[in-house]
Scaffold this motif. Sequence first.
Motif, mmCIF file in Angstrom:
data_model
loop_
_atom_site.group_PDB
_atom_site.id
_atom_site.type_symbol
_atom_site.label_atom_id
_atom_site.label_comp_id
_atom_site.label_asym_id
_atom_site.label_seq_id
_atom_site.Cartn_x
_atom_site.Cartn_y
_atom_site.Cartn_z
ATOM 1 N N ILE A 170 0.838 -1.209 0.000
ATOM 2 C CA ILE A 170 0.000 0.000 0.000
ATOM 3 C C ILE A 170 0.864 1.247 0.000
ATOM 4 N N SER A 171 1.901 1.266 0.835
ATOM 5 C CA SER A 171 2.769 2.444 0.912
ATOM 6 C C SER A 171 3.503 2.693 -0.397
ATOM 7 N N GLU A 172 3.695 1.640 -1.188
ATOM 8 C CA GLU A 172 4.370 1.756 -2.477
ATOM 9 C C GLU A 172 3.397 2.026 -3.614
ATOM 10 N N GLY A 173 2.107 2.192 -3.283
ATOM 11 C CA GLY A 173 1.096 2.486 -4.285
ATOM 12 C C GLY A 173 0.683 1.288 -5.123
ATOM 13 N N LYS A 174 0.976 0.074 -4.651
ATOM 14 C CA LYS A 174 0.681 -1.137 -5.402
ATOM 15 C C LYS A 174 -0.608 -1.813 -4.967
ATOM 16 N N MET A 175 -1.244 -1.287 -3.927
ATOM 17 C CA MET A 175 -2.452 -1.902 -3.407
ATOM 18 C C MET A 175 -3.311 -0.822 -2.768
ATOM 19 N N ASP A 176 -4.609 -1.009 -2.781
ATOM 20 C CA ASP A 176 -5.516 -0.030 -2.188
ATOM 21 C C ASP A 176 -5.389 -0.031 -0.663
ATOM 22 N N LYS A 177 -5.526 1.131 -0.066
ATOM 23 C CA LYS A 177 -5.377 1.250 1.388
ATOM 24 C C LYS A 177 -6.408 0.424 2.153
ATOM 25 N N LYS A 178 -7.533 0.131 1.522
ATOM 26 C CA LYS A 178 -8.564 -0.656 2.197
ATOM 27 C C LYS A 178 -8.161 -2.113 2.383
ATOM 28 N N GLU A 179 -7.044 -2.512 1.756
ATOM 29 C CA GLU A 179 -6.535 -3.868 1.921
ATOM 30 C C GLU A 179 -5.611 -3.994 3.132
ATOM 31 N N LEU A 180 -5.408 -2.891 3.851
ATOM 32 C CA LEU A 180 -4.569 -2.941 5.044
ATOM 33 C C LEU A 180 -5.167 -3.920 6.059
ATOM 34 N N GLY A 181 -4.287 -4.593 6.798
ATOM 35 C CA GLY A 181 -4.740 -5.640 7.715
ATOM 36 C C GLY A 181 -5.380 -5.127 8.984
ATOM 37 N N ILE A 182 -6.396 -4.302 8.855
ATOM 38 C CA ILE A 182 -7.157 -3.835 10.008
ATOM 39 C C ILE A 182 -8.626 -3.737 9.620
ATOM 40 N N VAL A 183 -9.497 -4.367 10.418
ATOM 41 C CA VAL A 183 -10.923 -4.459 10.087
ATOM 42 C C VAL A 183 -11.752 -4.184 11.340
ATOM 43 N N ALA A 184 -12.796 -3.381 11.184
ATOM 44 C CA ALA A 184 -13.762 -3.178 12.265
ATOM 45 C C ALA A 184 -14.826 -4.261 12.138
ATOM 46 N N LYS A 185 -14.794 -5.226 13.051
ATOM 47 C CA LYS A 185 -15.771 -6.315 13.008
ATOM 48 C C LYS A 185 -17.152 -5.811 13.420
ATOM 49 N N ASP A 186 -17.157 -4.870 14.338
ATOM 50 C CA ASP A 186 -18.367 -4.137 14.712
ATOM 51 C C ASP A 186 -17.886 -2.851 15.376
ATOM 52 N N GLU A 187 -18.789 -2.076 15.939
ATOM 53 C CA GLU A 187 -18.427 -0.776 16.486
ATOM 54 C C GLU A 187 -17.374 -0.856 17.589
ATOM 55 N N LYS A 188 -17.332 -1.961 18.317
ATOM 56 C CA LYS A 188 -16.430 -2.086 19.453
ATOM 57 C C LYS A 188 -15.413 -3.220 19.311
ATOM 58 N N THR A 189 -15.279 -3.775 18.125
ATOM 59 C CA THR A 189 -14.342 -4.881 17.916
ATOM 60 C C THR A 189 -13.429 -4.591 16.732
ATOM 61 N N LEU A 190 -12.131 -4.662 16.984
ATOM 62 C CA LEU A 190 -11.133 -4.357 15.971
ATOM 63 C C LEU A 190 -10.227 -5.567 15.786
ATOM 64 N N GLU A 191 -9.981 -5.938 14.543
ATOM 65 C CA GLU A 191 -9.109 -7.079 14.242
ATOM 66 C C GLU A 191 -7.932 -6.607 13.393
#
Length: 573
Positions: A170-191
């Motif tokens: 992502i930092s090299e512009g080769k992938m969309d930032k939404k592919e970063l390994g962080i996901v909100a499973k719900d409002e209070k849960t982060l993976e």
Amino acid sequence: MKNTKWLLLMAMTLVLSIFLAACGGSDDKKEDTTKEDGKDGNATETPKKEDGEPDAEQILNLAESAAIPSVDSAIVEDAVGFNVLNNVNEGLYRLDEENAAIPAMASEEATESDDGLTYTFKLRDAKWSDGSPVTAEDFVFAWQRAIDPATGSPYGPFMMSGTVKNATAISEGKMDKKELGIVAKDEKTLEVTLERPVPYFLSLMSFGTFYPQKEAFVTEKGDAYATNSDSLLYNGPFTLTDWDGTGGSWVYKKNDEYWDAENVKLTQINVNVVQDSATAVKLYKDGKLDRAGVSGDLAMQYSTDEEAVLQPETSVFYFKFNQEKGGKETPLANENIRKAIAKSFQKEDLADVVLANGSLPANFLVPKDFAYDEDGKDFRDISGDHLEYDAEEAKDLWATGLKELGVDSLELEILGGDTDLSKKMDEYFQSQLETNLEGLTIKLKEVPFAVRLELDGNQDYDIQVSGWGPDFQDPISFLDLFVTDGTNNLMSYSNKEYDQLIADSKGDLALKPAERYEAFAKAEKILLDEDAAIAPIYQRGLIFLEKPYFKGLVSHPFGADYSFKWAYISGKE
């Protein structure tokens, strides 16, 4: 830390007093100490002040060494900015009074997968300063913004690449930032998903780059976001007021929306930028400051003052030996020449007489009182001392090195800063080296910081006084600097065995703490004893004058320098 940040900070500390950077905790020299400062190199530990009931008025007056460049967690890269950020915002974890990373915005300890690649965080009920809830999406947005090349974050790629999944691409512009390994499973849960197991990952979660941001607010403010105190949201112990984005003063006020506000005692902290140590000391003596840094010639004068506090730091300074210059091998490519120089100067006198600020002689790269194994043993006790001063051995090594080079004398240049203290240090090195190494002539090149940065970047120097301070609590924060072709190497050092040990610490040994520390110890021995790629000089200390009624300030050995969360005033009235 990144070279630009820490070379700048270190250049500044030789000119200015760092009035709050790496401030001491609740310390007072007038009490008995648990360790004595002496020739054995042990860090001085100033004892805790006696507890007292907080005064009715909790207003503090302090000075900083520089203005705030930014408080945008995606953009900040300097010491002052990170210090402000740490006190007005908060991440998933925070360093506590004992410098352990503990849940902050996270309501409990993270759940870690068996392979060490996935962390799940549950968020507590916390609010922004506008009363809206802090959510998992706030972290997703902030991290994606920090890694997005369009943001131009200096620390996002540095901290996430090779750590958080897909961050490098992502930092090299080769992938969309939404592919970063962080996901909100719900409002209070982060993976969070990692590229590799990272033993120090939870300590990273206290670092400012990983703080949350509220997308709607950032979008609404646009280019004005974080340009002044009114264009920011806060979820930490304090809010920032009276900062116009350029001025030399600001105010912290207690954040009543903070989840742990009941444990925050200070109601207001007035901060003014004071760049001269003598001016700060005068303001302190006049009762206009409650704490002031002391540097340069004033350090020796005030080191025994009853209100002086000695504060050890985790920044380590050393000689960098440039083995290749202008495409040609230098005399410093000779191992015996490097070892001779490394062993030919007396570090204790430098620390005690020239610096006189609580700094410690260093026979190591990874600092004391910083990194500990799973049994709580200091890494320094595991790795031991290296390249200790030995004038007689230095003479023999020097003679051997000259013979191998086929010469009977050498002229080498030391690149240093142009401040008074820098010049004094360089003159000390010149005297020691020329006295102990017959046939050596040392030329001093003392230049402004910007010039020094350029010369370092172009690898246009012989010997350079350099230094490093950590962003997270792990020996690799220092040892990773010297891998072959590393961005901070810049001296043509290369050792395949060293490289492999560092690579193993990130791979096969990542989840084997005892073996990992053994690898680190072996790597440090190769770097110093076997190769003398660098020559350690000192671990920095600082001196402050501090009013006895100012209590509970907590200093941190990595990341931001200090926290006001637990500070208070007692006995001033």
